[in-house]
Design a protein around this motif. Structure first.
Motif, mmCIF file in Angstrom:
data_model
loop_
_atom_site.group_PDB
_atom_site.id
_atom_site.type_symbol
_atom_site.label_atom_id
_atom_site.label_comp_id
_atom_site.label_asym_id
_atom_site.label_seq_id
_atom_site.Cartn_x
_atom_site.Cartn_y
_atom_site.Cartn_z
ATOM 1 N N GLN A 1 0.830 -1.210 0.000
ATOM 2 C CA GLN A 1 0.000 0.000 0.000
ATOM 3 C C GLN A 1 0.867 1.264 0.000
ATOM 4 N N ALA A 2 1.998 1.224 0.694
ATOM 5 C CA ALA A 2 2.890 2.390 0.747
ATOM 6 C C ALA A 2 3.597 2.617 -0.583
ATOM 7 N N LEU A 3 3.860 1.533 -1.317
ATOM 8 C CA LEU A 3 4.533 1.649 -2.609
ATOM 9 C C LEU A 3 3.627 2.259 -3.683
ATOM 10 N N GLN A 4 2.316 2.034 -3.547
ATOM 11 C CA GLN A 4 1.375 2.461 -4.585
ATOM 12 C C GLN A 4 1.430 3.963 -4.875
ATOM 13 N N PRO A 5 1.339 4.846 -3.864
ATOM 14 C CA PRO A 5 1.410 6.287 -4.162
ATOM 15 C C PRO A 5 2.758 6.722 -4.726
ATOM 16 N N LEU A 6 3.826 6.007 -4.400
ATOM 17 C CA LEU A 6 5.142 6.337 -4.964
ATOM 18 C C LEU A 6 5.155 6.058 -6.464
ATOM 19 N N MET A 7 4.459 4.990 -6.863
ATOM 20 C CA MET A 7 4.345 4.670 -8.292
ATOM 21 C C MET A 7 3.451 5.682 -9.001
ATOM 22 N N GLU A 8 2.361 6.052 -8.340
ATOM 23 C CA GLU A 8 1.422 7.008 -8.936
ATOM 24 C C GLU A 8 2.061 8.383 -9.145
ATOM 25 N N LYS A 9 2.957 8.769 -8.240
ATOM 26 C CA LYS A 9 3.658 10.055 -8.361
ATOM 27 C C LYS A 9 4.803 9.989 -9.364
ATOM 28 N N GLY A 10 5.096 8.789 -9.879
ATOM 29 C CA GLY A 10 6.185 8.641 -10.842
ATOM 30 C C GLY A 10 7.560 8.679 -10.201
#
Length: 719
Positions: A428-437
């Motif tokens: 779950q923590a990795l997901q926003p890092l991917m979304e932000k590029g």
């Protein structure tokens, strides 16, 4: 000393605040000069990443929490983490204190995971769940209740003083009645009997009086002076006059009216509303006995070393919050320090209705220290994951989970996560890092369908973000702002550049005064006014806001507030006095000082951010120059003197005018001669300044020698 001199390895000393870092650099530079090692300051905008690789001398890095983390990252990246033999952490309980605690946990976790030879020593007087920290640090535990100077704790209710006694039923036993004659007028103004409590101690001994708010500090110091005996005025009168003159010099002829009235009595207030220069001078005067009482806020308890014979807590509240056990212990711990006093005592003033709460406060165990990585929507975990992937410490989910198991959060999993698995939390923590590029990678389940496999790497933006320690909430905004500004950067003055390094997180602390905003626009020249349009603050918008009209056109609120702070900084940048700028914008001078310090640190981060992204090559030289100028905001000729730890603008001006115009001159100065030629300078301060200047000169010389050796060294693959 043992690590540096005997084992010939570097050491890192982590401290919570810039002021304490500077104090330790000043104190330990003399040891470095005598014992031939380097003392390097990592605070604010100071510190080099990675540090110079010295072949002949070892280094003692003295750093704030944030700078220590960046230093650890740079040592891991350059495969030099094993050169760090020892890490000492003061105030270890700060692991549980919000975002700063998260940064500290990241730094320590990385050292534990990447180095098998670095020793970590954590120190704290206010820890409870020691077993969790032992497990996290893989540590031995040493504790002692020994105190060289006995501390007696008291509670005051009405006019009775009660001694803290854990054996009694309600936690304290009656000790004595206050013996002081109050007039009816005094009883109304001083219902807490502060005058009686302080006059039992001062002026013969020192006293700290903790107040719930900054305003209360000032009001209490004024009230005390109103009723103190006139005999207080004759105690060290000459030194007090010199102190007032020094405070005036700091303010370019202006002095706070409260301080002007209280200093002659030997009193002053101490809180974040003071400028750094004022705070330093007041602390020095208190340490030397010129001031016998400080009215202060709770922040002093964790700040510089200012002990007292008696510590008084005016209330068991900090603002509206009831005191925590840790805070209480920190405050009363200031009473009775070895080598300064022969005894110490604390008095907590409370009302009858809070008696039960106070009884619990003085008897209950310390609060537990819990991981802060999940603080603010798990921001700490996201920051940590980005840097782990970027540093190639852990690039797959199984490696990430392995690393996280070794953090304090990993040790305390059951306390933080009842239903989710650690793996789910990481995903779950990795997901926003991917979304932000910021990171990229492929995800797939193993053939058994149980374990998630994922090879991850950081993008260029992600690399720049973690290398520059830019807040994840603002990294994409910063990137867009820098890109947009390249299209029409105004370089006729520094205003546009200053806007780009104005910290985003300071915006919430400042509400624009629209009339002042409007007035500032019209006081600038035409080229400076062009910057308003370039960043997106049109003149028509300011005109309507200043006149109270409704604004129909949508304007970005973040941009408007941030640019208002940029105008404050621009005024400071043009070498205006801190007092004048604070008055001009109707802001507390302490806030203005803090804004400048935060901007210098953020400017350093933006510089590192631009160094990692090729498209921002044009910014690099511009931000290098700007960061140095913002760090000091003085005339260029004073900058070499301001680089010396603890030397502020007023002192740098004195030194320059006395002929000490370069670092070399200052390093070779004779302390006794300095005392004679520089006003308001004690011999101890003179020795510290000369030692710090020598150390800084040594560092610069060592760096140049290393560069020369690197240039002339033959590659090893040439036969």
């Amino acid at each position: 000393m043992q690590e540096i001199l005997c084992r010939k390895r570097d050491a890192l000393f982590i401290l919570p605040y810039v002021a304490i870092v500077q104090e330790k650099v000043r104190d330990l530079s003399a040891f470095g000069i005598e014992c031939n090692f380097l003392v390097e300051e990592y605070a604010g905008s100071k510190g080099r990443f990675p540090p110079f690789k010295h072949r002949k001398k070892n280094s003692l890095y003295i750093a704030t929490i944030e700078k220590a983390h960046s230093l650890v990252n740079s040592l891991i990246e350059t495969e030099r983490i094993n050169s760090l033999g020892l890490v000492v952490v003061d105030e270890l309980h700060m692991l549980g204190e919000g975002s700063r605690g998260a940064v500290l946990e990241m730094a320590l976790s990385k050292i534990l995971y990447t180095s098998k030879t670095t020793q970590i020593i954590g120190m704290s007087a206010t820890l409870n769940n020691v077993s969790d920290l032992q497990h996290f640090l893989k540590a031995e535990h040493y504790t002692s209740n020994f105190r060289p100077i006995q501390l007696k704790e008291y509670v005051k209710i009405r006019d009775g003083i009660y001694e803290v006694d854990n054996k009694s039923e309600d936690g304290f036993t009656f000790a004595r009645l206050l013996n002081y004659k109050y007039s009816s007028d005094m009883k109304k103004i001083d219902p807490d009997h502060l005058i009686a409590l302080v006059t039992e101690i001062i002026p013969q001994h020192s006293c700290l009086l903790f107040c719930p708010t900054k305003k209360n500090c000032e009001n209490v110091s004024k009230m005390l002076c109103k009723y103190l005996s006139k005999s207080f005025l004759s105690v060290k009168a000459k030194e007090k006059c010199a102190l007032i003159a020094e405070l005036k010099d700091i303010g370019n002829g202006v002095i706070c009216p409260v301080l002007r009235g209280t200093v002659p009595y030997g009193l002053a207030y101490h809180h974040s509303g003071l400028t750094n220069d004022e705070r330093k001078v007041i602390e020095q005067a208190y340490s030397e006995g010129i001031l016998c009482l400080l009215t202060c806020t709770s922040t002093l308890a964790a700040g510089v070393n200012l002990p007292a014979r008696r510590v008084i807590l005016r209330s068991p509240y900090v603002a509206r919050d009831f005191l925590k056990r840790n805070q209480y212990k920190q405050m009363i711990g200031r009473a009775g320090r070895a080598g300064i006093d022969t005894e110490g005592e604390s008095i907590l003033i409370t009302q009858e209705q809070d008696k039960k709460l106070v009884a619990d406060l003085i008897s209950k165990p310390m609060e537990c220290c819990y991981s802060s990585l999940i603080h603010s929507s798990e921001k700490g975990i996201k920051d940590l994951l980005l840097s782990l992937i970027g540093l190639k410490v852990a690039q797959t989910l199984d490696k990430i989970v392995e690393f996280m198991d070794g953090t304090l959060l990993g040790v305390q999993q059951q306390h933080h996560f009842n239903e989710k698995s650690f793996l789910e939390v990481m995903e779950q923590a990795l997901q926003p890092l991917m979304e932000k590029g910021l990171i990229k990678g492929r995800m797939s389940r193993s053939s058994e369908g149980e374990e998630m496999c994922c090879q991850l790497e950081v993008t260029k933006l992600g690399h720049a973000t973690y290398k520059a320690s830019v807040d994840l909430d603002y990294c994409d905004t910063l990137n867009m702002d820098l890109k947009k500004s390249l299209e029409g950067l105004v370089l006729d003055n520094y205003l546009h550049l200053i806007y780009l390094v104005t910290p985003y997180d300071m915006v919430s602390h400042c509400t624009p005064d629209w009339m002042i905003y409007f007035r500032q626009f019209h006081q600038l020249d035409v080229i400076e006014q062009n910057v308003f349009a370039a960043v997106g603050v049109p003149e028509s918008f300011l005109t309507k806001k200043a006149s109270g009209q409704a604004v129909k056109k949508t304007v970005n609120g973040l941009v408007v507030k941030r640019f208002y702070m940029s105008l404050v900084l621009y005024s400071l940048f043009k070498e205006m006095n801190m007092w004048s700028v604070a008055q001009k914008f109707n802001l507390p001078r302490g806030f203005t000082q803090n804004l400048l310090s935060s901007t210098a640190a953020f400017s350093s981060s933006v510089l590192h951010f631009c160094e990692e992204l090729e498209e921002f090559w044009a910014y690099r030289a511009l931000f290098t120059d700007l960061t140095q100028k913002l760090s000091y905001c003085v005339k260029p000729e004073l900058i070499p003197l301001m680089e010396v730890s603890g030397v502020r603008e007023a002192r740098a001006r004195q030194l320059y005018n006395a002929g000490y115009r370069s670092l070399s001159y200052l390093a070779n100065a004779i302390p006794d001669m300095l005392v004679k030629t520089i006003e308001h300078l004690s011999r101890r301060q003179a020795i510290q300044i000369v030692s710090s200047a020598k150390m800084l000169l040594n560092e610069k010389a060592e760096a140049l020698l290393e560069a020369v050796e690197e240039l002339v060294r033959l590659p090893t693959d040439i036969p």
